[in-house]
Design a protein around this motif. Sequence first.
Motif, PDB file in Angstrom:
ATOM      1  N   LEU A  70     116.273  27.609  11.760  1.00  0.00           N
ATOM      2  CA  LEU A  70     117.647  27.986  11.449  1.00  0.00           C
ATOM      3  C   LEU A  70     117.725  29.347  10.776  1.00  0.00           C
ATOM      4  O   LEU A  70     116.967  29.620   9.851  1.00  0.00           O
ATOM      5  CB  LEU A  70     118.265  26.962  10.488  1.00  0.00           C
ATOM      6  CG  LEU A  70     118.310  25.504  10.921  1.00  0.00           C
ATOM      7  CD1 LEU A  70     118.516  24.613   9.714  1.00  0.00           C
ATOM      8  CD2 LEU A  70     119.441  25.298  11.904  1.00  0.00           C
TER       9      LEU A  70
ATOM     10  N   TYR B 289     113.655  32.558   7.925  1.00  0.00           N
ATOM     11  CA  TYR B 289     114.517  31.487   8.407  1.00  0.00           C
ATOM     12  C   TYR B 289     114.085  30.168   7.770  1.00  0.00           C
ATOM     13  O   TYR B 289     113.088  30.095   7.050  1.00  0.00           O
ATOM     14  CB  TYR B 289     114.491  31.383   9.935  1.00  0.00           C
ATOM     15  CG  TYR B 289     113.118  31.404  10.542  1.00  0.00           C
ATOM     16  CD1 TYR B 289     112.346  30.252  10.590  1.00  0.00           C
ATOM     17  CD2 TYR B 289     112.594  32.578  11.081  1.00  0.00           C
ATOM     18  CE1 TYR B 289     111.086  30.260  11.143  1.00  0.00           C
ATOM     19  CE2 TYR B 289     111.327  32.597  11.635  1.00  0.00           C
ATOM     20  CZ  TYR B 289     110.578  31.434  11.670  1.00  0.00           C
ATOM     21  OH  TYR B 289     109.333  31.457  12.214  1.00  0.00           O
TER      22      TYR B 289
ATOM     23  N   LEU C 256     115.882  33.191  17.934  1.00  0.00           N
ATOM     24  CA  LEU C 256     116.627  32.422  16.942  1.00  0.00           C
ATOM     25  C   LEU C 256     118.134  32.436  17.167  1.00  0.00           C
ATOM     26  O   LEU C 256     118.807  31.461  16.933  1.00  0.00           O
ATOM     27  CB  LEU C 256     116.300  32.919  15.532  1.00  0.00           C
ATOM     28  CG  LEU C 256     114.908  32.517  15.032  1.00  0.00           C
ATOM     29  CD1 LEU C 256     114.656  33.057  13.665  1.00  0.00           C
ATOM     30  CD2 LEU C 256     114.751  31.009  15.034  1.00  0.00           C
TER      31      LEU C 256
ATOM     32  N   GLY D  41     120.234  29.084  16.136  1.00  0.00           N
ATOM     33  CA  GLY D  41     118.795  28.975  15.966  1.00  0.00           C
ATOM     34  C   GLY D  41     118.057  28.490  17.197  1.00  0.00           C
ATOM     35  O   GLY D  41     118.606  28.409  18.298  1.00  0.00           O
TER      36      GLY D  41
END
Length: 408
Positions: free
Chosen positions: A228, A184, A359, A209
């Motif tokens: 993210l 990520y 996330l 996220g």
Amino acid sequence: MENFDILIINQGISGLALACGLNDCFRIAIIEHRNHLNISETDQQNIKTSLVNITSLKILQYLKIWNQDIASFSSLLYKLEILKKNNIKKTVFNSGYLGYPELGYIIDDCLIYQALINRARQLRNIIFIDSSSLNTISYHEDFALITVNNNYIFKAKLVIGADGINSLIRKNTSISLLFKDTKYYGLTTIIYTEKSHKNTLRFIIHNDGLLILLPLKNTHLSVVLWLLPPHTAKKYLYVSNPDQYVNYDLITICNILGHCIIYNNTKHKIFIPRMQYAHNFIKHRLILLGKSAYLACPLFFQNINLELMDTAVLLNYLKTLRKNNKDIGHYNYLKYYERSIKYRITKNLINIPYLHMLLHDKNHFLEYAQYFIFYLINTVPNFKIRILHHIMGLNNLPKWLLQDHYDF
């Protein structure tokens, strides 16, 4: 030719903290690169803010560098909130469960760094060597031989490489790095919020996220760390005016604090969290410490706690070797320290998959897993206490720290 017990090649906090803790037992030389290299402690995200937990606070008190001036510039952390999907689900952690008035402090790394520099310069057994680089270090059976750029030559029984994530000491000794893919992106900025943050650290789980808000001294300012998924990061990486899109989405996600805006045109930064660790942390007459050894936490504000904990372990280990008249630089003794650090890294890496679960919840399995986690936290008291111990660093608190009294 001068002889030292320890040479520390340092950049940042860990090497200075070690020197301050060992000054009563060893003669120490420090080559400090902070002023010579443009690599900040948190160079990935360019925001130098950390969460100093209770164990780190006790370590800083032990080193006699925590004082009222530092505390007055810090933000006390009273609560942790985990929120999910527009605040439908909420979990609150309060340090009062464990008898502490706070969870820790949010503080600028530079304050701790400067306090360590000031303390180290006051101690008679610590000498700073004015040098922007090393010429050579050669490791021998009984000592390391060091030459600096002004042709000054000296010996040390042990070299500590604490010169950061791009460590020259590590490279010069050909110690390879291992990397772990975090899968990520990270986004950092500072926001101004309509409502006060009330000294609360907030984790907001969203479809796009995990967003973390660190409260600053100004009760309307917070540091943002947004983890993210790749598809969300691309939305901000490949548009003509990303600040506008970032600000709009932050307003939507952070609505618990009312209207918010990126503070004073602060630039946001998108980066890939860096997780790396050295294949070996020690060699004969050499120890890697801090970010030179490993960077295994994607939450940058927690890295200071890992560094100070490793420093405390090494500090106590070297003092024990000296007390028992052992050679502090001999590989046979240092390898036991390396094993303990590798064990701690393994524990940190095991926790990473749990972070991935927070996330996003577009996967139905992850959504049910998140629901189950919230249920456990809110209904099983011991579960919440265990998490609090981890957040406050109490599960790693060395017993010898509890046996001392500190100056405040």
